[in-house]
Design a protein around this motif. Structure first.
Motif, PDB file in Angstrom:
ATOM      1  N   UNK A 155      15.621 -10.699   2.296  1.00  0.00           N
ATOM      2  CA  UNK A 155      16.640  -9.744   2.765  1.00  0.00           C
ATOM      3  C   UNK A 155      18.012 -10.073   2.184  1.00  0.00           C
ATOM      4  N   UNK A 156      18.357 -11.361   2.162  1.00  0.00           N
ATOM      5  CA  UNK A 156      19.638 -11.786   1.605  1.00  0.00           C
ATOM      6  C   UNK A 156      19.737 -11.450   0.122  1.00  0.00           C
ATOM      7  N   UNK A 157      18.596 -11.384  -0.563  1.00  0.00           N
ATOM      8  CA  UNK A 157      18.563 -11.054  -1.991  1.00  0.00           C
ATOM      9  C   UNK A 157      18.557  -9.541  -2.223  1.00  0.00           C
ATOM     10  N   UNK A 158      18.652  -8.757  -1.143  1.00  0.00           N
ATOM     11  CA  UNK A 158      18.749  -7.318  -1.278  1.00  0.00           C
ATOM     12  C   UNK A 158      17.450  -6.549  -1.115  1.00  0.00           C
ATOM     13  N   UNK A 159      16.400  -7.213  -0.690  1.00  0.00           N
ATOM     14  CA  UNK A 159      15.126  -6.533  -0.468  1.00  0.00           C
ATOM     15  C   UNK A 159      15.083  -5.934   0.935  1.00  0.00           C
ATOM     16  N   UNK A 160      14.276  -4.895   1.104  1.00  0.00           N
ATOM     17  CA  UNK A 160      14.093  -4.283   2.417  1.00  0.00           C
ATOM     18  C   UNK A 160      12.608  -4.189   2.720  1.00  0.00           C
ATOM     19  N   UNK A 161      12.298  -3.773   3.921  1.00  0.00           N
ATOM     20  CA  UNK A 161      10.911  -3.634   4.382  1.00  0.00           C
ATOM     21  C   UNK A 161      10.097  -4.886   4.044  1.00  0.00           C
ATOM     22  N   UNK A 162      10.637  -6.021   4.374  1.00  0.00           N
ATOM     23  CA  UNK A 162      10.016  -7.308   4.058  1.00  0.00           C
ATOM     24  C   UNK A 162       8.937  -7.643   5.083  1.00  0.00           C
ATOM     25  N   UNK A 163       7.771  -7.976   4.588  1.00  0.00           N
ATOM     26  CA  UNK A 163       6.658  -8.371   5.450  1.00  0.00           C
ATOM     27  C   UNK A 163       5.884  -9.507   4.795  1.00  0.00           C
ATOM     28  N   UNK A 164       5.066 -10.176   5.594  1.00  0.00           N
ATOM     29  CA  UNK A 164       4.185 -11.187   5.021  1.00  0.00           C
ATOM     30  C   UNK A 164       2.842 -11.169   5.739  1.00  0.00           C
ATOM     31  N   UNK A 165       1.814 -11.569   4.998  1.00  0.00           N
ATOM     32  CA  UNK A 165       0.454 -11.640   5.516  1.00  0.00           C
ATOM     33  C   UNK A 165      -0.144 -12.992   5.123  1.00  0.00           C
ATOM     34  N   UNK A 166      -0.377 -13.879   6.100  1.00  0.00           N
ATOM     35  CA  UNK A 166      -1.003 -15.159   5.766  1.00  0.00           C
ATOM     36  C   UNK A 166      -2.494 -14.964   5.485  1.00  0.00           C
ATOM     37  N   UNK A 167      -3.001 -15.699   4.513  1.00  0.00           N
ATOM     38  CA  UNK A 167      -4.405 -15.646   4.120  1.00  0.00           C
ATOM     39  C   UNK A 167      -4.994 -17.058   4.064  1.00  0.00           C
ATOM     40  N   UNK A 211      -6.510 -19.127   6.039  1.00  0.00           N
ATOM     41  CA  UNK A 211      -6.122 -20.065   7.098  1.00  0.00           C
ATOM     42  C   UNK A 211      -4.714 -20.604   6.908  1.00  0.00           C
ATOM     43  N   UNK A 212      -3.847 -19.822   6.292  1.00  0.00           N
ATOM     44  CA  UNK A 212      -2.459 -20.229   6.133  1.00  0.00           C
ATOM     45  C   UNK A 212      -2.143 -20.967   4.850  1.00  0.00           C
ATOM     46  N   UNK A 213      -3.124 -21.159   3.964  1.00  0.00           N
ATOM     47  CA  UNK A 213      -2.831 -21.864   2.718  1.00  0.00           C
ATOM     48  C   UNK A 213      -2.207 -20.951   1.678  1.00  0.00           C
ATOM     49  N   UNK A 214      -2.248 -19.656   1.904  1.00  0.00           N
ATOM     50  CA  UNK A 214      -1.692 -18.679   0.972  1.00  0.00           C
ATOM     51  C   UNK A 214      -1.076 -17.549   1.793  1.00  0.00           C
ATOM     52  N   UNK A 215       0.034 -17.025   1.331  1.00  0.00           N
ATOM     53  CA  UNK A 215       0.692 -15.917   2.024  1.00  0.00           C
ATOM     54  C   UNK A 215       1.139 -14.883   1.008  1.00  0.00           C
ATOM     55  N   UNK A 216       0.899 -13.630   1.322  1.00  0.00           N
ATOM     56  CA  UNK A 216       1.395 -12.536   0.491  1.00  0.00           C
ATOM     57  C   UNK A 216       2.681 -12.025   1.122  1.00  0.00           C
ATOM     58  N   UNK A 217       3.750 -12.027   0.326  1.00  0.00           N
ATOM     59  CA  UNK A 217       5.035 -11.481   0.760  1.00  0.00           C
ATOM     60  C   UNK A 217       5.233 -10.157   0.050  1.00  0.00           C
ATOM     61  N   UNK A 218       5.637  -9.139   0.795  1.00  0.00           N
ATOM     62  CA  UNK A 218       5.892  -7.825   0.208  1.00  0.00           C
ATOM     63  C   UNK A 218       7.281  -7.373   0.618  1.00  0.00           C
ATOM     64  N   UNK A 219       7.989  -6.750  -0.341  1.00  0.00           N
ATOM     65  CA  UNK A 219       9.339  -6.247  -0.078  1.00  0.00           C
ATOM     66  C   UNK A 219       9.658  -5.168  -1.097  1.00  0.00           C
ATOM     67  N   UNK A 220      10.633  -4.360  -0.767  1.00  0.00           N
ATOM     68  CA  UNK A 220      11.056  -3.273  -1.657  1.00  0.00           C
ATOM     69  C   UNK A 220      12.490  -3.514  -2.071  1.00  0.00           C
ATOM     70  N   UNK A 221      12.765  -3.316  -3.344  1.00  0.00           N
ATOM     71  CA  UNK A 221      14.135  -3.490  -3.865  1.00  0.00           C
ATOM     72  C   UNK A 221      14.621  -2.152  -4.371  1.00  0.00           C
TER      73      UNK A 221
END
Length: 81
Positions: A57-69, A71-81
């Motif tokens: 968000x501080x970098x100017x992205x919006x609609x920021x979400x994350x999905x852990x995969x 068992x938590x060793x990997x996470x997908x972060x999604x955002x719109x710029x």
């Protein structure tokens, strides 16, 4: 997870075991005992969960979400710029 280390979740022991296996396999394949030793440190250095969303968000992205995969060793972060 809210910014915690990825292993600080209900699957903590499993996630740590998976990471240990990846590290062990990498060392066996490469024949180098130092190989993949950076993995735990790298994961610990990256902000997790809501802390990463705040950086996005501080970098100017919006609609920021994350999905852990995995068992938590990997996470997908999604955002719109």
């Amino acid at each position: 997870r809210d910014g915690q280390h990825p292993f600080a979740n209900k699957y903590g022991a499993t996630a740590e075991a998976i990471l240990t296996e990846y590290t062990t396999i990498g060392r066996l394949v490469s024949h180098d005992v130092r190989a993949y030793s950076y993995l735990p440190e790298s994961i610990a250095a990256v902000p997790q969960g809501n802390s990463m969303l705040e950086l996005l968000r501080e970098a100017g992205f919006s609609q920021c979400t994350f999905t852990p995969l995995t068992f938590g060793t990997c996470t997908i972060y999604m955002a719109i710029k």
